[in-house]
Scaffold this motif. Structure first.
Motif, PDB file in Angstrom:
ATOM      1  N   ILE A 210     -88.161 -88.371  16.593  1.00  0.00           N
ATOM      2  CA  ILE A 210     -89.003 -89.284  15.811  1.00  0.00           C
ATOM      3  C   ILE A 210     -89.979 -88.545  14.898  1.00  0.00           C
ATOM      4  CG2 ILE A 210     -88.788 -91.144  17.500  1.00  0.00           C
ATOM      5  CD1 ILE A 210     -91.671 -90.453  18.414  1.00  0.00           C
ATOM      6  N   TYR A 211     -90.257 -87.278  15.198  1.00  0.00           N
ATOM      7  CA  TYR A 211     -91.169 -86.532  14.325  1.00  0.00           C
ATOM      8  C   TYR A 211     -91.096 -85.057  14.696  1.00  0.00           C
ATOM      9  CZ  TYR A 211     -95.352 -85.221  11.716  1.00  0.00           C
ATOM     10  OH  TYR A 211     -96.226 -84.637  10.824  1.00  0.00           O
ATOM     11  N   GLU A 212     -91.297 -84.203  13.731  1.00  0.00           N
ATOM     12  CA  GLU A 212     -91.407 -82.769  13.989  1.00  0.00           C
ATOM     13  C   GLU A 212     -92.300 -82.124  12.950  1.00  0.00           C
ATOM     14  OE1 GLU A 212     -87.851 -80.308  13.149  1.00  0.00           O
ATOM     15  OE2 GLU A 212     -86.858 -82.198  12.634  1.00  0.00           O
ATOM     16  N   ASN A 213     -92.990 -81.066  13.363  1.00  0.00           N
ATOM     17  CA  ASN A 213     -93.699 -80.224  12.404  1.00  0.00           C
ATOM     18  C   ASN A 213     -93.179 -78.802  12.573  1.00  0.00           C
ATOM     19  OD1 ASN A 213     -95.089 -79.137  14.663  1.00  0.00           O
ATOM     20  ND2 ASN A 213     -96.899 -80.414  14.336  1.00  0.00           N
ATOM     21  N   GLU A 214     -93.895 -77.841  12.082  1.00  0.00           N
ATOM     22  CA  GLU A 214     -93.373 -76.475  12.070  1.00  0.00           C
ATOM     23  C   GLU A 214     -93.124 -75.932  13.475  1.00  0.00           C
ATOM     24  OE1 GLU A 214     -94.455 -72.077  10.145  1.00  0.00           O
ATOM     25  OE2 GLU A 214     -95.720 -73.831   9.705  1.00  0.00           O
ATOM     26  N   TYR A 215     -93.950 -76.348  14.450  1.00  0.00           N
ATOM     27  CA  TYR A 215     -93.872 -75.732  15.769  1.00  0.00           C
ATOM     28  C   TYR A 215     -93.547 -76.694  16.914  1.00  0.00           C
ATOM     29  CZ  TYR A 215     -95.941 -71.665  13.510  1.00  0.00           C
ATOM     30  OH  TYR A 215     -96.169 -70.597  12.683  1.00  0.00           O
ATOM     31  N   PHE A 216     -93.534 -78.001  16.656  1.00  0.00           N
ATOM     32  CA  PHE A 216     -93.315 -78.966  17.733  1.00  0.00           C
ATOM     33  C   PHE A 216     -92.329 -80.045  17.310  1.00  0.00           C
ATOM     34  CE2 PHE A 216     -97.363 -77.063  18.747  1.00  0.00           C
ATOM     35  CZ  PHE A 216     -97.298 -76.915  20.123  1.00  0.00           C
ATOM     36  N   ILE A 217     -91.766 -80.693  18.316  1.00  0.00           N
ATOM     37  CA  ILE A 217     -90.809 -81.766  18.070  1.00  0.00           C
ATOM     38  C   ILE A 217     -91.088 -82.895  19.060  1.00  0.00           C
ATOM     39  CG2 ILE A 217     -89.035 -80.893  19.658  1.00  0.00           C
ATOM     40  CD1 ILE A 217     -87.008 -81.571  17.367  1.00  0.00           C
ATOM     41  N   ALA A 218     -90.944 -84.133  18.609  1.00  0.00           N
ATOM     42  CA  ALA A 218     -91.123 -85.317  19.451  1.00  0.00           C
ATOM     43  C   ALA A 218     -89.826 -86.104  19.463  1.00  0.00           C
ATOM     44  CB  ALA A 218     -92.265 -86.181  18.923  1.00  0.00           C
ATOM     45  N   TYR A 316     -81.994 -98.352  24.703  1.00  0.00           N
ATOM     46  CA  TYR A 316     -81.452 -97.010  24.567  1.00  0.00           C
ATOM     47  C   TYR A 316     -82.419 -96.147  23.746  1.00  0.00           C
ATOM     48  CZ  TYR A 316     -76.837 -98.362  26.348  1.00  0.00           C
ATOM     49  OH  TYR A 316     -75.801 -98.783  27.144  1.00  0.00           O
ATOM     50  N   PRO A 317     -82.548 -94.866  24.092  1.00  0.00           N
ATOM     51  CA  PRO A 317     -83.501 -94.014  23.368  1.00  0.00           C
ATOM     52  C   PRO A 317     -83.204 -93.888  21.879  1.00  0.00           C
ATOM     53  CG  PRO A 317     -82.077 -92.718  24.788  1.00  0.00           C
ATOM     54  CD  PRO A 317     -81.867 -94.137  25.166  1.00  0.00           C
ATOM     55  N   GLU A 318     -81.907 -93.905  21.509  1.00  0.00           N
ATOM     56  CA  GLU A 318     -81.587 -93.837  20.079  1.00  0.00           C
ATOM     57  C   GLU A 318     -82.008 -95.123  19.361  1.00  0.00           C
ATOM     58  OE1 GLU A 318     -77.743 -94.048  22.548  1.00  0.00           O
ATOM     59  OE2 GLU A 318     -79.627 -92.920  22.551  1.00  0.00           O
ATOM     60  N   ASP A 319     -81.962 -96.258  20.067  1.00  0.00           N
ATOM     61  CA  ASP A 319     -82.455 -97.505  19.486  1.00  0.00           C
ATOM     62  C   ASP A 319     -83.975 -97.484  19.376  1.00  0.00           C
ATOM     63  OD1 ASP A 319     -79.874 -98.452  19.320  1.00  0.00           O
ATOM     64  OD2 ASP A 319     -79.968 -99.546  21.217  1.00  0.00           O
ATOM     65  N   ALA A 320     -84.627 -96.936  20.385  1.00  0.00           N
ATOM     66  CA  ALA A 320     -86.081 -96.797  20.332  1.00  0.00           C
ATOM     67  C   ALA A 320     -86.491 -95.912  19.163  1.00  0.00           C
ATOM     68  CB  ALA A 320     -86.602 -96.225  21.648  1.00  0.00           C
ATOM     69  N   ALA A 321     -85.799 -94.789  18.992  1.00  0.00           N
ATOM     70  CA  ALA A 321     -86.102 -93.889  17.877  1.00  0.00           C
ATOM     71  C   ALA A 321     -85.882 -94.595  16.544  1.00  0.00           C
ATOM     72  CB  ALA A 321     -85.243 -92.633  17.973  1.00  0.00           C
TER      73      ALA A 321
END
Length: 333
Positions: A210-218, A316-321
């Motif tokens: 759902i989101y990422e920056n240079e050093y982390f991912i969600a 489902y997690p892909e539906d949530a995303a």
């Protein structure tokens, strides 16, 4: 047809069945779920021990000397475990254990939440949390440090004023220990960190991030046990939170993720906690990956889950995303 998914590391089972998302109910609805949704929209409450001006209602702020504080850490007046470091054995099934239980008061404003704070406030919060965490984990009498946040009554919170807690003790938590051991078994077989492999898999799949920056991912984990369960992990392999150096990027990630979730499911109750490598598991430093986990409390547990230990998730997690990205205008429809 229902689908049973297994957690990538622990093999914990979750049943996904989106048919149950529309089941009838007159008990569990938004009005009941948010029974204390209507907070007084005030910056100061004379009855709140965490508000500026009410410092006499709490123990002395022993970790910071600032008068005009933005975030402060104080001893918990009602600790889960006592503050004196002492261990006394009673029998082989019981011992008296003590530790340190702190409260992180995350804002001087009574009505400010993770959904309304600005990025600068998140930076201050997590710089202080990281500093305190390192102090505690380096204490020779402490084996485990638990960082967690409860929000709203259904999340276990007893006070409105935004706060989190940090609890350290000499005991080893079974659940986290099992997860770390499971990751080590994977490492011995595959010669790689399972969480690093999971991140590589998810980045290629492009379905649950759902989101990422240079050093982390969600992401919404593949076998998420709860609706809109969200994990935040460093992209680089880091097993222990105390070794994290990119706190400003972590703060930005948390700030952004809570905004994304708020725009999708509203002012929801939640628990958030940190999983980090245990001190006595140094052999697992190459196989474990620390993470923050956000658990929305927007659905209840029932008898099947309690009797079987198997969670049931109707989204489902892909539906949530997809829902999160759509609500925040991050994908083209």
């Amino acid at each position: 047809m229902s689908e049973i998914r297994l957690d990538f590391v622990t093999k914990r089972a979750v049943i996904f069945t989106n048919i149950r998302e529309n089941k009838p109910t007159d008990l569990w609805d938004k009005n009941i779920m948010n029974v204390f949704e209507k907070f007084d929209d005030i910056e100061y409450s004379p009855n709140c021990p965490f508000c500026v001006g009410n410092e006499h209602m709490t123990p002395e702020n022993q970790y910071d000397s600032e008068e005009n504080w933005k975030v402060k850490i104080i001893p918990n007046m009602y600790p889960i475990i006592q503050t004196e470091m002492e261990i006394k054995s009673i029998n082989k099934f019981c011992y008296v254990s003590t530790g340190i239980h702190d409260v992180i008061v995350e804002t001087p404003k009574h009505n400010e939440t993770y959904f309304t704070m600005d990025l600068n406030q998140f930076n201050i919060i997590y710089e202080k949390i990281h500093k305190r965490y390192k102090e505690l984990i380096n204490n020779d009498d402490i084996s485990y440090v638990s960082l967690f946040k409860n929000y709203k009554m259904l999340g276990g919170a007893s006070l409105q004023h935004s706060h989190s807690q940090i609890l350290s003790l000499d005991a080893i938590p079974i659940k986290l220990n099992y997860e770390i051991n499971s990751s080590y078994e994977y490492y011995k077989d595959k010669h790689s960190c399972p969480y690093c492999d999971m991140l590589n898999f998810e980045m290629k799949a492009e379905k649950r991030i759902i989101y990422e920056n240079e050093y982390f991912i969600a992401l919404e984990p593949y076998a998420s046990a709860y609706k809109y369960e969200t994990w935040i992990l460093p992209k680089n392999h880091i097993s222990s939170f105390e070794n994290e150096e990119k706190i400003s990027y972590l703060s930005e990630m948390l700030y952004k993720v809570f905004n994304l979730l708020y725009n999708t499911i509203g002012n929801f109750p939640f628990n958030m906690y940190l999983n980090s490598l245990l001190k006595n598991k140094t052999e697992c430093k190459d196989s474990y990956h620390y993470s923050f986990r956000i658990i929305p409390k927007i659905a209840g547990s029932a008898g099947f889950e309690m009797s079987s230990g198997i969670r049931v998730n109707s989204i489902y997690p892909e539906d949530a995303a997809y829902n999160i990205l759509k609500k925040n205008n991050l994908i083209n429809i």
